[in-house]
Write a protein that holds these residues in place. Structure first.
Motif, PDB file in Angstrom:
ATOM      1  N   GLY A   1       4.434   0.532  -2.132  1.00 58.26           N
ATOM      2  CA  GLY A   1       3.062   0.407  -2.600  1.00 58.26           C
ATOM      3  C   GLY A   1       2.491   1.702  -3.145  1.00 58.26           C
ATOM      4  N   TYR A   2       3.200   2.814  -2.961  1.00 55.06           N
ATOM      5  CA  TYR A   2       2.729   4.078  -3.509  1.00 55.06           C
ATOM      6  C   TYR A   2       2.970   4.107  -5.012  1.00 55.06           C
ATOM      7  CZ  TYR A   2       2.359   5.961   1.208  1.00 55.06           C
ATOM      8  OH  TYR A   2       2.004   6.184   2.506  1.00 55.06           O
ATOM      9  N   GLY A   3       2.133   4.855  -5.711  1.00 56.33           N
ATOM     10  CA  GLY A   3       2.319   5.031  -7.140  1.00 56.33           C
ATOM     11  C   GLY A   3       3.655   5.702  -7.434  1.00 56.33           C
ATOM     12  N   MET A   4       4.201   5.395  -8.600  1.00 55.04           N
ATOM     13  CA  MET A   4       5.490   5.965  -8.983  1.00 55.04           C
ATOM     14  C   MET A   4       5.382   6.557 -10.380  1.00 55.04           C
ATOM     15  SD  MET A   4       7.707   5.504  -6.524  1.00 55.04           S
ATOM     16  CE  MET A   4       9.252   5.782  -7.361  1.00 55.04           C
ATOM     17  N   ARG A   5       6.213   7.545 -10.619  1.00 54.83           N
ATOM     18  CA  ARG A   5       6.329   8.137 -11.950  1.00 54.83           C
ATOM     19  C   ARG A   5       7.797   8.215 -12.322  1.00 54.83           C
ATOM     20  NH1 ARG A   5       1.761  11.757 -10.796  1.00 54.83           N
ATOM     21  NH2 ARG A   5      -0.033  10.479 -11.324  1.00 54.83           N
ATOM     22  N   PHE A   6       8.060   7.945 -13.591  1.00 53.68           N
ATOM     23  CA  PHE A   6       9.390   8.108 -14.149  1.00 53.68           C
ATOM     24  C   PHE A   6       9.369   9.414 -14.915  1.00 53.68           C
ATOM     25  CE2 PHE A   6      12.427   7.315 -17.706  1.00 53.68           C
ATOM     26  CZ  PHE A   6      13.578   7.267 -16.938  1.00 53.68           C
ATOM     27  N   ASN A   7      10.322  10.315 -14.629  1.00 57.88           N
ATOM     28  CA  ASN A   7      10.345  11.647 -15.225  1.00 57.88           C
ATOM     29  C   ASN A   7      11.582  11.814 -16.095  1.00 57.88           C
ATOM     30  OD1 ASN A   7       8.182  12.513 -13.279  1.00 57.88           O
ATOM     31  ND2 ASN A   7       9.842  12.164 -11.852  1.00 57.88           N
ATOM     32  N   VAL A   8      11.391  12.394 -17.259  1.00 57.04           N
ATOM     33  CA  VAL A   8      12.509  12.728 -18.138  1.00 57.04           C
ATOM     34  C   VAL A   8      12.514  14.238 -18.291  1.00 57.04           C
ATOM     35  CG1 VAL A   8      13.535  12.441 -20.423  1.00 57.04           C
ATOM     36  CG2 VAL A   8      12.348  10.518 -19.341  1.00 57.04           C
ATOM     37  N   HIS A   9      13.647  14.847 -17.936  1.00 63.99           N
ATOM     38  CA  HIS A   9      13.806  16.302 -17.963  1.00 63.99           C
ATOM     39  C   HIS A   9      14.547  16.709 -19.236  1.00 63.99           C
ATOM     40  CE1 HIS A   9      12.958  16.749 -13.543  1.00 63.99           C
ATOM     41  NE2 HIS A   9      13.197  15.451 -13.635  1.00 63.99           N
ATOM     42  N   PHE A  10      13.902  17.565 -20.031  1.00 67.13           N
ATOM     43  CA  PHE A  10      14.508  18.097 -21.258  1.00 67.13           C
ATOM     44  C   PHE A  10      14.832  19.568 -21.052  1.00 67.13           C
ATOM     45  CE2 PHE A  10      11.668  14.731 -22.692  1.00 67.13           C
ATOM     46  CZ  PHE A  10      12.447  14.045 -23.608  1.00 67.13           C
ATOM     47  N   LYS A  11      15.930  19.996 -21.607  1.00 61.31           N
ATOM     48  CA  LYS A  11      16.256  21.417 -21.647  1.00 61.31           C
ATOM     49  C   LYS A  11      16.842  21.686 -23.016  1.00 61.31           C
ATOM     50  CE  LYS A  11      17.980  25.083 -18.798  1.00 61.31           C
ATOM     51  NZ  LYS A  11      18.448  25.434 -17.471  1.00 61.31           N
ATOM     52  N   ASP A  12      16.298  22.690 -23.699  1.00 65.28           N
ATOM     53  CA  ASP A  12      16.726  23.021 -25.058  1.00 65.28           C
ATOM     54  C   ASP A  12      16.629  21.813 -25.996  1.00 65.28           C
ATOM     55  OD1 ASP A  12      17.301  25.662 -24.248  1.00 65.28           O
ATOM     56  OD2 ASP A  12      19.297  25.042 -23.564  1.00 65.28           O
ATOM     57  N   GLY A  13      15.610  20.990 -25.789  1.00 67.95           N
ATOM     58  CA  GLY A  13      15.341  19.893 -26.706  1.00 67.95           C
ATOM     59  C   GLY A  13      16.176  18.641 -26.529  1.00 67.95           C
ATOM     60  N   ILE A  14      16.885  18.516 -25.408  1.00 65.38           N
ATOM     61  CA  ILE A  14      17.628  17.276 -25.152  1.00 65.38           C
ATOM     62  C   ILE A  14      17.453  16.853 -23.691  1.00 65.38           C
ATOM     63  CG2 ILE A  14      19.361  17.642 -26.959  1.00 65.38           C
ATOM     64  CD1 ILE A  14      21.319  18.394 -24.677  1.00 65.38           C
ATOM     65  N   VAL A  15      17.618  15.568 -23.440  1.00 65.14           N
ATOM     66  CA  VAL A  15      17.517  15.042 -22.082  1.00 65.14           C
ATOM     67  C   VAL A  15      18.695  15.555 -21.260  1.00 65.14           C
ATOM     68  CG1 VAL A  15      17.584  12.950 -20.650  1.00 65.14           C
ATOM     69  CG2 VAL A  15      16.302  12.947 -22.807  1.00 65.14           C
ATOM     70  N   VAL A  16      18.391  16.090 -20.073  1.00 63.22           N
ATOM     71  CA  VAL A  16      19.452  16.494 -19.157  1.00 63.22           C
ATOM     72  C   VAL A  16      19.543  15.557 -17.956  1.00 63.22           C
ATOM     73  CG1 VAL A  16      19.556  18.925 -19.833  1.00 63.22           C
ATOM     74  CG2 VAL A  16      17.949  18.218 -18.061  1.00 63.22           C
ATOM     75  N   ARG A  17      18.421  14.901 -17.603  1.00 64.79           N
ATOM     76  CA  ARG A  17      18.437  13.957 -16.487  1.00 64.79           C
ATOM     77  C   ARG A  17      17.105  13.224 -16.420  1.00 64.79           C
ATOM     78  NH1 ARG A  17      16.357  16.824 -11.403  1.00 64.79           N
ATOM     79  NH2 ARG A  17      15.527  18.773 -12.235  1.00 64.79           N
TER      80      ARG A  17
END
Length: 165
Positions: free
Chosen positions: A132-148
């Motif tokens: 029931g807690y709020g959730m966030r989806f995170n996209v990690h970029f390094k040097d302009g590309i997705v790393v995870r």
């Protein structure tokens, strides 16, 4: 009195219609002006390779959805997807560019740069999980590309109740 209450409830429910569940929008029949008349101008327009385009309707930062309304080259409705659905989030892979991510997930809730790791992290509010807690989806970029990608839980604030999302 009961009729007035029923009318009010029906009016409120009609206001909750979303592009992915709106019976007034019919693939193959509805056209771009129909979508815009119901939902207003989209936040962004995305061109498609076949001459069509996608209209982006984001509910960020407080909502949990980004509706991508796909139109054919002739302006007819092809379909509607929620970019932040589990299937939509699963399409994000390492090596993607920020534009590719935006094209799939829509406008993000926020961006934060972490100097020590060199990561630029974008996040989207998504539907709460079973806790029931709020959730966030995170996209990690390094040097302009997705790393995870990661998920984070948003715990309630005792100082500001109701402002957790």
């Amino acid at each position: 009195m009961h009729r007035a209450a029923l009318a009010l409830c029906l009016a409120l429910l009609a206001g909750c219609a979303t592009p992915d569940r709106d019976a007034r929008l019919m693939p193959g029949t509805s056209r771009e002006p129909d979508v815009v008349a119901l939902y207003g101008l989209p936040g962004r327009f995305w061109p498609e390779a076949d001459g069509g385009r996608t209209l982006e309707y984001s509910t960020q930062p407080m909502g949990h959805h980004v509706y991508m309304v796909r139109l054919a080259a002739d302006g007819r409705l092809v379909g509607v997807e929620d970019g932040l659905s589990p299937a939509g989030r699963a399409r994000i892979e390492p090596g993607m560019t920020p534009e590719q991510v935006s094209r799939l997930l829509g406008r993000e809730r926020s961006r934060v740069f972490f100097r020590l790791s060199g990561e630029d992290v974008w996040d989207w509010s998504i539907e709460p999980d079973q806790t029931g807690y709020g959730m966030r989806f995170n996209v990690h970029f390094k040097d302009g590309i997705v790393v995870r990608t990661t998920y984070s839980m948003v715990f309630p604030s005792r100082l500001f109740p109701g402002l957790d999302d």
